[in-house]
Design an enzyme around this catalytic site. Structure first.
Site, PDB file in Angstrom:
ATOM      1  N   THR A 154      24.483   6.504  24.029  1.00  0.00           N
ATOM      2  CA  THR A 154      25.219   6.454  22.766  1.00  0.00           C
ATOM      3  C   THR A 154      26.003   5.167  22.595  1.00  0.00           C
ATOM      4  O   THR A 154      26.434   4.558  23.582  1.00  0.00           O
ATOM      5  CB  THR A 154      26.207   7.647  22.701  1.00  0.00           C
ATOM      6  OG1 THR A 154      27.081   7.447  21.587  1.00  0.00           O
ATOM      7  CG2 THR A 154      27.070   7.722  23.945  1.00  0.00           C
ATOM      8  N   TYR A 212      33.503  11.876  25.570  1.00  0.00           N
ATOM      9  CA  TYR A 212      32.049  11.968  25.403  1.00  0.00           C
ATOM     10  C   TYR A 212      31.380  10.662  25.837  1.00  0.00           C
ATOM     11  O   TYR A 212      30.471  10.655  26.673  1.00  0.00           O
ATOM     12  CB  TYR A 212      31.731  12.296  23.935  1.00  0.00           C
ATOM     13  CG  TYR A 212      30.313  12.004  23.536  1.00  0.00           C
ATOM     14  CD1 TYR A 212      29.253  12.674  24.133  1.00  0.00           C
ATOM     15  CD2 TYR A 212      30.040  11.048  22.554  1.00  0.00           C
ATOM     16  CE1 TYR A 212      27.946  12.389  23.759  1.00  0.00           C
ATOM     17  CE2 TYR A 212      28.745  10.769  22.181  1.00  0.00           C
ATOM     18  CZ  TYR A 212      27.700  11.438  22.786  1.00  0.00           C
ATOM     19  OH  TYR A 212      26.418  11.153  22.425  1.00  0.00           O
ATOM     20  N   PHE A 219      37.967  11.291   7.351  1.00  0.00           N
ATOM     21  CA  PHE A 219      38.923  11.150   8.454  1.00  0.00           C
ATOM     22  C   PHE A 219      39.412   9.710   8.586  1.00  0.00           C
ATOM     23  O   PHE A 219      38.795   8.895   9.271  1.00  0.00           O
ATOM     24  CB  PHE A 219      38.279  11.591   9.770  1.00  0.00           C
ATOM     25  CG  PHE A 219      37.878  13.044   9.792  1.00  0.00           C
ATOM     26  CD1 PHE A 219      38.640  14.019   9.142  1.00  0.00           C
ATOM     27  CD2 PHE A 219      36.720  13.454  10.464  1.00  0.00           C
ATOM     28  CE1 PHE A 219      38.263  15.356   9.166  1.00  0.00           C
ATOM     29  CE2 PHE A 219      36.346  14.787  10.487  1.00  0.00           C
ATOM     30  CZ  PHE A 219      37.116  15.739   9.836  1.00  0.00           C
TER      31      PHE A 219
HETATM   32  N1  UDP Z   1      33.630  11.758   9.421  1.00  0.00           N
HETATM   33  C1  UDP Z   1      34.419  12.107   8.326  1.00  0.00           C
HETATM   34  N2  UDP Z   1      34.406  13.423   7.942  1.00  0.00           N
HETATM   35  C2  UDP Z   1      33.665  14.377   8.540  1.00  0.00           C
HETATM   36  C3  UDP Z   1      32.848  14.002   9.639  1.00  0.00           C
HETATM   37  C4  UDP Z   1      32.868  12.686  10.045  1.00  0.00           C
HETATM   38  O1  UDP Z   1      35.129  11.280   7.752  1.00  0.00           O
HETATM   39  O2  UDP Z   1      33.726  15.544   8.141  1.00  0.00           O
HETATM   40  C5  UDP Z   1      33.614  10.365   9.847  1.00  0.00           C
HETATM   41  C6  UDP Z   1      33.977  10.173  11.321  1.00  0.00           C
HETATM   42  O3  UDP Z   1      35.379  10.027  11.463  1.00  0.00           O
HETATM   43  C7  UDP Z   1      33.208   8.898  11.662  1.00  0.00           C
HETATM   44  C8  UDP Z   1      31.969   8.964  10.768  1.00  0.00           C
HETATM   45  O4  UDP Z   1      32.288   9.891   9.731  1.00  0.00           O
HETATM   46  O5  UDP Z   1      33.951   7.762  11.304  1.00  0.00           O
HETATM   47  C9  UDP Z   1      30.727   9.456  11.492  1.00  0.00           C
HETATM   48  O6  UDP Z   1      31.079  10.625  12.212  1.00  0.00           O
HETATM   49  P1  UDP Z   1      30.003  11.563  12.870  1.00  0.00           P
HETATM   50  O7  UDP Z   1      30.752  12.724  13.454  1.00  0.00           O
HETATM   51  O8  UDP Z   1      28.937  11.868  11.883  1.00  0.00           O
HETATM   52  O9  UDP Z   1      29.325  10.693  13.996  1.00  0.00           O
HETATM   53  P2  UDP Z   1      29.959   9.870  15.239  1.00  0.00           P
HETATM   54  O10 UDP Z   1      30.237   8.492  14.698  1.00  0.00           O
HETATM   55  O11 UDP Z   1      31.182  10.584  15.700  1.00  0.00           O
HETATM   56  O12 UDP Z   1      28.869   9.891  16.235  1.00  0.00           O
END
Ligand code: UDP
Length: 328
Positions: free
Chosen positions: A116, A140, A207
């Site tokens: 990742t 993670y 977020f």
């Molecule tokens: N995110 C968001 N709202 C949500 C889920 C994710 O704003 O309900 C944002 C999260 O903070 C990150 C991006 O979207 O910046 C991608 O998050 P995701 O969980 O899809 O993948 P990750 O980057 O954690 O692998």
């Protein structure tokens, strides 16, 4: 010879099983079905069990002629890993140790690993390349980095060759319409946005709007799940041809903010998709965008769907047709 796919009933695992099947490989799948779905396994022989169970690994290696492993089985939620890191160390790190020891015992010396971008942490520069420093900002990513390092030491000591694929944000679904994304609970941005489009959620929570990015929201590199699946198959080929261990980034090289993802989904679906601005989620770096030059040159990998609109369109087809995922 067969390829063992651990976590092959999960989202990226099931698409990789489909890609292996499309080119006629024999496939064996190990999945504990905690997050995976039996229905997502469209080919191969499924063993339901856990990596940490020596008996099931013995059975798999004794009953099948395995020459390569593709290892997906792991917990993979950033937010959850910050709350229960022990679960991540146990399943991800200890689980991988169990697998590597059994591979070694049965003389299987090729493993393609689902790693990742979270191994990099907050990058010094983007796009990130494979030689950049790895300082994870969440448990993670830390466990995935530990798994990569463990594989390196199994190479040094036992000649187990590994290709770690560090990927960015997988999205989309298989063209057949048979498999797609279905996490319970769902935490990933693209499916959440599409669930809001379907009216299954009242809104999308964004977020963090105070990141150092143009619109204040996090930027990620979104990649189609079938393009990721293809890279795993190419990595198996490369190991079979006798290549050395390596690490490759997989991404499109282009970043999109959370707001841009929501706007694109509004265009694709024609739905309003209400968004609510909330606090940052713990452990999220501001920007993650990959340089995949190395994968393109050495694996011969080329993502076929590099437009965000196409990726979201592909995901939308799945969610519209299967609003309850595999539950129907
Ligand atoms: N995110 C968001 N709202 C949500 C889920 C994710 O704003 O309900 C944002 C999260 O903070 C990150 C991006 O979207 O910046 C991608 O998050 P995701 O969980 O899809 O993948 P990750 O980057 O954690 O692998």
């Amino acid at each position: 010879m067969a390829v063992l796919v651990t976590g092959g009933a999960g989202y990226i695992g099931s698409h990789t099983v489909a890609a292996l099947h499309e080119r006629g490989e024999d496939i064996v799948i190990l999945d504990n079905l905690q997050q995976g779905h039996k229905e997502a396994v469209i080919a191969g022989k499924l063993y339901v069990g856990d990596l940490r169970d020596a008996a099931v690994l013995d059975q798999i290696f004794q009953e099948n002629k395995i020459d390569a492993v593709i290892h997906f089985a792991a917990n993979s939620l950033v937010g959850e890993s910050m709350k229960v890191p022990g679960k991540y160390y146990h399943n991800n790190v200890y689980g991988t140790l169990c697998l590597l020891e059994k591979m070694n015992e049965y003389g299987v010396s090729r493993i393609v690993f689902s790693s990742t971008a979270a191994t990099y942490g907050e990058p010094d520069r983007v796009p990130i390349d494979e030689y950049d420093r790895t300082v994870p900002t969440n448990a993670y990513g830390e466990t995935k980095l530990a798994m990569e390092k463990m594989m390196n030491w199994f190479d040094v000591a036992h000649g187990v060759k590994s290709i770690s694929l560090r990927y960015f944000n997988a999205a989309g679904a298989h063209d057949s319409g048979k498999i797609g994304e279905d996490h319970r609970p769902e935490t990933h941005l693209v499916p959440i946005v599409l669930e809001a489009a379907l009216g299954k959620r009242p809104h999308v929570s964004v977020f963090g709007t105070d990141y150092a990015t143009a619109d204040g929201t996090c930027i990620r590199d979104y990649i189609h799940v079938s393009d990721l699946a293809d890279a795993h198959v190419l990595a198996v080929d490369r190991l079979r041809s006798g290549a050395d261990s390596a690490v490759y980034n997989l991404g499109n090289g282009q970043g999109f903010s959370v707001k841009e993802v929501i706007d694109t989904a509004r265009k694709v679906t024609g739905k309003e998709i209400p968004a609510v601005f909330e606090a940052r989620r713990a452990g999220d770096p501001a920007v993650l965008v990959a340089s995949s030059e190395r994968a393109r040159t050495e694996l011969g990998w080329k993502p076929s769907r590099d437009k965000l609109e196409d990726i979201i369109e592909s995901a939308w087809k799945w969610h519209e047709a299967r609003p309850n995922g595999y539950a129907e």
